[in-house]
Design an enzyme around this catalytic site. Structure first.
Site: not given
Ligand code: G3P
Ligand code: MG
Length: 256
Positions: A14, A56
């Site tokens: 991730h 992000h």
């Protein structure tokens, strides 16, 4: 009926290396690779001048030295920021990463990539279109195309429009009404579901729809074991120090 071919590794790191390195930087992908990972997840959005880069959040404060909305800066401005100091002194000066740089890194070693399309609010379709078009060019000679995923159906619609041959996956944090019709309409090959959503019944529904199923963000051994028992196709994890990608559920470094 199951989607016929699935070229991706089971374990996915991730944001490159979970929390062990500054997320979405090349340093993180290098660390994930050093831990044996052969597939990575990243978050992609657009700069003000249409470059695809990795971040992000919609804003810069948490993971860079910048301020404000990331999508309002040009790539020339973004590339000057420090995206490593927030994490630790070891990574001070680490720059934000462009999709082009990550593509070069992955293609050089045959690593697979899941590009999560993470649009700045208001640019959902444009981001999907641009990410997919650029990814298609960057991976034109590759054996394994990047898997494009998004929580935003509009972004996947943009991706379908500009690069229909690239595989798509709908990200789900809840089972919202119409998710299956949406995934079908967007010609998705997979869903990527929050691990809390998955049990025998929901997995059966996904399989009946002919979809592959990945899960995020799985950081506990018990969660991973339960998902593997359900027949999950892939796990996205922060815990590159816990899970070894050498074999499903092999632990790294003999961790308990
Ligand atoms: O793509 C899986 C996962 O990254 C989705 O959530 O917020 O970590 O990008 P988030
Ligand atoms: Mg993500």
């Amino acid at each position: 009926m199951m989607a016929p071919s699935w070229p991706y590794p089971f374990w996915v790191a991730h944001r490159g290396a979970g929390k062990m390195a500054p997320e979405n930087t090349l340093a993180a992908f290098r660390l994930g690779a050093a831990h044996g990972y052969r597939m990575f997840e990243c978050d992609a959005k657009l700069s003000a001048d249409g470059s695809v880069f990795l971040l992000h959040d919609a804003t810069l404060e948490r993971t860079t030295s910048g301020q404000g909305l990331a999508g309002q800066l040009s790539w020339a401005e973004l590339s000057q920021l420090d995206a490593g100091s927030w994490h630790s002194r070891q990574y001070a000066g680490e720059p934000p990463c462009s999709l082009a740089a990550l593509a070069r890194f992955c293609l050089a070693s045959g690593y697979a990539l899941n590009i999560e399309i993470k649009p700045s609010p208001g640019s959902e379709r444009q981001t999907g279109q641009t990410v997919a078009a650029q990814a298609e060019r960057m991976w034109a000679q590759a054996h394994t195309p990047p898997l494009l995923s998004s929580f935003q159906p509009e972004s996947l619609a943009g991706a379908l429009h500009s690069a229909p041959s690239l595989p798509r996956a709908l990200l789900l944090d809840t089972w919202w009404d119409g998710w299956l019709q949406t995934a079908t309409a967007l010609q998705c090959c997979a869903i990527v579901a929050n691990h809390r959503l998955l049990d025998a019944d929901t997995m059966s529904a996904v399989r009946r729809a002919g979809l592959r199923c990945l899960s995020y963000t799985v950081n506990e051994l018990e969660q991973a074991s339960a998902l593997q028992a359900l027949g999950i196709d892939g796990i996205i994890t922060d815990r590159i120090d816990l899970f070894s990608p050498a074999a499903p559920l092999a632990l790294a470094n003999g961790a308990p």
